[in-house]
Write an enzyme that holds these catalytic residues in place. Structure first.
Site, PDB file in Angstrom:
ATOM      1  N   ARG A 262       0.840  -1.195   0.000  1.00 35.19           N
ATOM      2  CA  ARG A 262       0.000   0.000   0.000  1.00 35.19           C
ATOM      3  C   ARG A 262       0.873   1.242   0.000  1.00 35.19           C
ATOM      4  O   ARG A 262       1.872   1.316   0.727  1.00 35.19           O
ATOM      5  CB  ARG A 262      -0.930   0.026   1.220  1.00 35.19           C
ATOM      6  CG  ARG A 262      -2.056  -1.001   1.137  1.00 35.19           C
ATOM      7  CD  ARG A 262      -2.977  -0.931   2.324  1.00 35.19           C
ATOM      8  NE  ARG A 262      -4.011  -1.958   2.232  1.00 35.19           N
ATOM      9  CZ  ARG A 262      -4.775  -2.350   3.243  1.00 35.19           C
ATOM     10  NH1 ARG A 262      -4.629  -1.785   4.421  1.00 35.19           N
ATOM     11  NH2 ARG A 262      -5.687  -3.286   3.074  1.00 35.19           N
ATOM     12  N   ARG A 277       2.425   1.178  10.288  1.00 35.38           N
ATOM     13  CA  ARG A 277       1.882   1.528   8.974  1.00 35.38           C
ATOM     14  C   ARG A 277       3.009   1.474   7.948  1.00 35.38           C
ATOM     15  O   ARG A 277       3.821   2.382   7.852  1.00 35.38           O
ATOM     16  CB  ARG A 277       1.259   2.933   9.027  1.00 35.38           C
ATOM     17  CG  ARG A 277       0.365   3.250   7.838  1.00 35.38           C
ATOM     18  CD  ARG A 277      -0.259   4.634   7.991  1.00 35.38           C
ATOM     19  NE  ARG A 277      -1.136   4.722   9.119  1.00 35.38           N
ATOM     20  CZ  ARG A 277      -2.425   4.349   9.121  1.00 35.38           C
ATOM     21  NH1 ARG A 277      -2.958   3.881   8.020  1.00 35.38           N
ATOM     22  NH2 ARG A 277      -3.162   4.476  10.202  1.00 35.38           N
ATOM     23  N   SER A 352     -10.277  -5.671   9.977  1.00 38.82           N
ATOM     24  CA  SER A 352     -11.584  -5.177   9.544  1.00 38.82           C
ATOM     25  C   SER A 352     -12.295  -6.328   8.842  1.00 38.82           C
ATOM     26  O   SER A 352     -11.726  -6.930   7.922  1.00 38.82           O
ATOM     27  CB  SER A 352     -11.446  -3.999   8.570  1.00 38.82           C
ATOM     28  OG  SER A 352     -11.193  -2.798   9.249  1.00 38.82           O
TER      29      SER A 352
END
Length: 429
Positions: A262, A277, A352
Site C-alpha cells: 500500500r 503503517r 476489519s
C-alpha cells in the site's frame, strides 16, 4: 457497483442511503445518463427496423423498374446505416459514462450501521480481556530492548526508504510463527481452505474488488500494467469473477497468507515511527462467497474467527461497528477489531471484517444458481485474520518485561521449538 434498476425504481431511497455517507443528489445524475443511454439504444433499434424495411423495398423498386424510388431508397438505407453506427457509438459512450460513474459511488450502508462523520461515530460492541497492569512504563515495540536488535529501520531506509523495516533473528521468527499459527487455526478450527495466490494482478481484478478506479493512488502499478495487491481480498474474491457457481458449493471460505503493498497516500505524518503503517506488510486474509440469505450470519462468523486468534494469543481487544463515515468504500457493514497496545495506551485496529452484499459481485459478474433457478449475484465478505505485523507489535508490547525481555504467548511456543521468550539482548530462549 449498484443495480441501475433499483435506482430507477426508488431513487429517493438510494439518495437517502448515500446521504448517510455524506453524498447527495447522485440519483438525478445517474438517471440522466441512464435515460440518455436508453434513448440512444431505442433510436438505434428504430433506425435498424427502418433500414430493414427500406432494404426490402429497394429490391422491389428495382424489380418494377422504378429507378427514382430505387435511388431514393438506396440513399435512405445508406443514411440509416450511418445513423445506426452513430447512435450505437453514442449509446456505448453513454453506457461507459454511466458505468464509470457507478464505479465511483460507495456501497449503501445497512440500516443498523450507526451514522457518523468519522471514527468518533463508531460504536463499541464488546470487549475481551483486560489490559495488563504494568509496574513500569510500557514502551512502544521499537523501543523494547530485546526487540531493537531484530527490528532495523535504518537498514530498511537505506534499501527502500521510509515505511519499511528489516526484521531479523528472534523478531522475524515470532513474525513467521504468528502467520503459521493464524493459518493453522483458520484451517483446522474454522474450516477455511488455505490458498496461495499471486501478488501481481490484472487491472480488472482491482476493479472487481473496488480498489479501482477511485483509489488508484493507494496502490502500486508496475510498468507493464500489473498491480501489486493491497490484500489477498483482491485475488481470493476475484476467483468467483465471471463464474456461475452452484448453490450447493456455497459458502466458499478461503484464507491466504501474502505480502501486501500500500502506498499509504493518505497517511502522511501518521504512524511514522515503528512498523504500524508500512508500504510492504503481511496479512492472513479471510474471504467468503455466500448466498444473499446467509451473508450476515457469515459476517458474524468471520468476526468470531478473527477474535479467536486474539483470544488464543491472550491479547485484549474490542469489537467496533464502524459508522457510515468511517466504513470502507465497498462495505455495507464492517466490524473492526482493535487490539490493546500498551506502548500507545490505546486500542488500534488489527482487523476489519466487512460484508459487501452484491456490490463486488456486480462488478465481477460473480453469480450462483439454485437447481431450476435463474443465476443471481453472490454476496462477498472479507476480513483480516489477522494483519501479521500489527499482531507482532501487540505480542511484543503486551509481553514486554521491565528488563527489556518479552514473554511470548503459549500458543506460539510450539511454532518456536518450545522457546518462550525474547531475552533482553534479543535472543529467542
Amino acid at each position: 457497483m449498484h443495480d441501475i434498476r433499483a435506482i430507477r425504481e426508488n431513487p429517493a431511497a438510494f439518495d437517502a442511503a448515500l446521504a448517510r455517507r455524506g453524498l447527495s443528489g447522485l440519483s438525478s445524475q445517474i438517471l440522466a445518463l441512464d435515460e440518455a443511454r436508453r434513448a440512444k439504444i431505442l433510436a438505434a433499434e428504430t433506425a435498424q427496423a427502418e433500414q430493414n424495411r427500406a432494404s426490402k423495398d429497394v429490391g422491389a423498386a428495382r424489380a418494377r423498374g422504378d429507378d427514382a424510388e430505387f435511388e431514393r431508397l438506396r440513399a435512405l438505407v445508406a443514411q440509416t446505416k450511418a445513423d445506426i453506427a452513430r447512435l450505437t457509438e453514442e449509446a456505448a459512450a453513454e453506457d461507459a459514462a454511466l458505468r464509470d460513474l457507478l464505479m465511483t459511488i460507495p456501497n449503501l450502508p445497512l440500516a443498523d450501521v450507526p451514522d457518523g462523520a468519522d471514527e468518533a461515530g463508531n460504536v463499541e460492541l464488546r470487549r475481551w480481556g483486560s489490559p495488563r497492569a504494568f509496574d513500569f512504563a510500557p514502551k512502544e515495540h521499537y523501543d523494547i530492548a530485546g526487540v531493537k536488535p531484530g527490528m532495523d529501520f535504518a537498514m530498511a531506509a537505506k534499501l527502500s526508504g521510509a515505511r519499511f523495516v528489516v526484521l531479523r533473528g528472534a523478531v522475524i521468527r515470532v513474525h513467521r510463527a504468528l502467520a503459521q499459527f493464524m493459518l493453522d487455526t483458520h484451517v483446522n478450527d474454522h474450516g477455511l481452505t488455505e490458498t496461495w495466490t499471486p501478488v501481481l494482478v490484472k487491472e480488472e481484478a482491482m476493479y472487481g474488488t473496488n480498489q479501482l478506479p477511485k483509489f488508484a493512488e493507494d496502490s502500486y502499478q508496475t510498468t507493464n500494467g500489473w498491480w501489486l495487491i493491497p490484500t489477498s481480498e483482491v485475488t481470493l474474491t476475484n476467483m468467483a469473477a465471471g463464474e456461475v457457481l452452484e448453490e450447493a458449493a456455497l459458502p466458499i471460505r478461503m484464507t491466504a497468507h501474502t505480502q501486501c503493498f500500500r502506498s499509504e497516500a493518505g497517511s502522511a505524518g501518521r504512524d511514522t515511527a515503528g512498523m504500524l503503517r508500512q508500504h510492504q506488510f503481511e496479512k492472513v486474509e479471510m474471504v467468503s462467497i455466500t448466498t444473499p440469505g446467509t451473508s450476515l450470519a457469515e459476517h458474524d462468523r468471520m468476526t468470531g474467527c478473527a477474535e479467536a486468534i486474539l483470544q488464543k494469543l491472550g491479547l485484549p481487544y474490542r469489537v467496533m461497528v464502524l459508522c457510515t463515515g468511517d466504513m470502507g468504500f465497498g462495505a455495507t457493514k464492517t466490524h473492526d477489531l482493535e487490539v490493546w497496545l500498551p506502548g500507545q495506551d490505546t486500542y488500534r485496529e488489527i482487523s476489519s471484517v466487512s460484508v459487501c452484499g452484491d456490490f463486488q459481485a456486480r462488478r465481477m459478474n460473480a453469480r450462483f444458481k439454485a437447481p431450476g433457478g435463474k443465476p443471481e449475484f453472490v454476496h462477498t465478505l472479507n476480513g483480516s485474520g489477522l494483519a501479521v505485523g500489527r499482531c507482532l507489535i501487540a505480542v511484543l508490547e503486551n509481553g514486554q518485561q521491565a528488563d527489556g525481555s518479552v514473554e511470548l504467548p503459549a500458543a506460539l511456543h510450539p511454532y518456536l521449538g518450545g522457546r518462550t521468550r525474547i531475552s533482553a539482548d534479543g535472543a529467542l530462549v
